[in-house]
Design an enzyme around this catalytic site. Structure first.
Site: not given
Length: 309
Positions: A224, A272
């Site tokens: 993250r 991502h």
């Protein structure tokens, strides 16, 4: 009894189709279309609006569309008795292993660098490293961390791993807890972050941690964006202590056009995509949990809320 899909900024069509194929006749609402909140007992979500689920008095289960659940647990307005589940999927696991392996190989063979200097028509060779001579440290030994460790080990890397509590992984030197963190980091020429995002792990990739890495270490973050203190990373790269980084996750996504990462020659960016959930692959386990909820049976892949994963 209904299922609510909440995924702002994402097209939910493939999820709806997969749910309908797996469970014909299932009553599905897609937020924010009009619906009766009292009907909803099961929600499938990614990055829901904060406080939304307080409006559903009969909600029993919130299912994440992916492996991560921090986007759910960070909402302080969750109903008290709601259960949270996450996705565990072989496809996601394999894809993550392949991605991290590709990033580590790109680093030790200099492929990121060559891609950049090609634009300058610059012929510049340097000595590459071999997997057998490269130490890779993995932070986080959950399902994904274990898969990445196994993939790297099969490709002859020297693999080390660190987790909050004691764990084991075949052919991997494992460390755990704060007392063993420094020794682990000293053996990490390439550091891969696969930690869950919790209060304890937020901002863990910072100057203090980077200082414990060997000079020239390389950072790969596929967990993250909130794990990384961005200014500290750039400072440590610019000082020469770190050789660079591959980042797939960011504090703000999409990464803003004016962000300094875009222009940094030693930071490689991907949007991502290290491991992307495929609805048709994971919907069977979601429907299984839906049926388990109806029958008051234990849920699969249930998150321990006090731990955050």
């Amino acid at each position: 009894m209904s299922v609510l899909i909440v995924s702002p900024g994402r097209d939910p069509e493939n999820w709806v189709k997969a749910l309908e194929n797996q469970h014909p006749g299932l009553n599905i609402y897609v937020y924010p279309e009009e619906h009766d909140p009292e009907e909803v007992e099961f929600a499938l979500t990614w990055n829901h609006p904060r406080g939304l689920f307080k409006n559903y008095p009969n909600l029993k289960v919130i299912a994440s569309m992916g492996a991560g659940v921090d986007h759910i647990l960070s909402d302080e307005g969750l109903p008290e008795d709601v259960r949270v589940t996450r996705v565990i999927d072989e496809t996601l696991t394999e894809d993550m292993g392949d991605f991290v392996l590709s990033q580590v190989m790109n680093h030790i063979r200099g492929l990121h660098y060559y891609a950049k200097v090609q634009q300058k028509k610059k012929w510049d060779q340097f000595q590459y490293k071999r997997p057998q001579n490269t130490k890779v440290g993995i932070m986080g030994l959950g399902v994904l961390g274990n898969a990445v460790a196994e993939k790297l080990n099969k490709n002859f890397f020297k693999v080390y791993a660190w987790s909050r509590t004691e764990k084991s992984c075949s052919n991997v030197t494992c460390y755990h807890g704060k007392d063993q963190l420094e020794e682990f980091l000293q053996n990490s020429e390439v550091l891969v972050c696969l930690l869950p995002l919790t209060e304890d792990t937020e901002n863990i990739l910072n100057s203090d941690l980077f200082d414990m890495l060997p000079e020239g270490a390389y950072i790969i973050n596929v967990a993250r964006g909130q794990h990384l203190v961005e200014h500290d990373l750039m400072k440590m790269i610019d000082s020469g202590h770190l050789s660079g980084a591959s980042l797939d996750v960011f504090r703000e996504e999409p990464l803003p056009e004016d962000h300094p990462f875009w222009e940094h020659s030693k930071i490689n960016i991907t949007p991502h995509i290290a491991s992307v959930t495929k609805p048709e692959s994971v919907v069977p386990q979601i429907v299984d949990n839906y049926e388990r909820m109806k029958e008051n049976e234990p849920l699969k892949n249930k998150v321990e809320l006090e731990k955050g994963y």
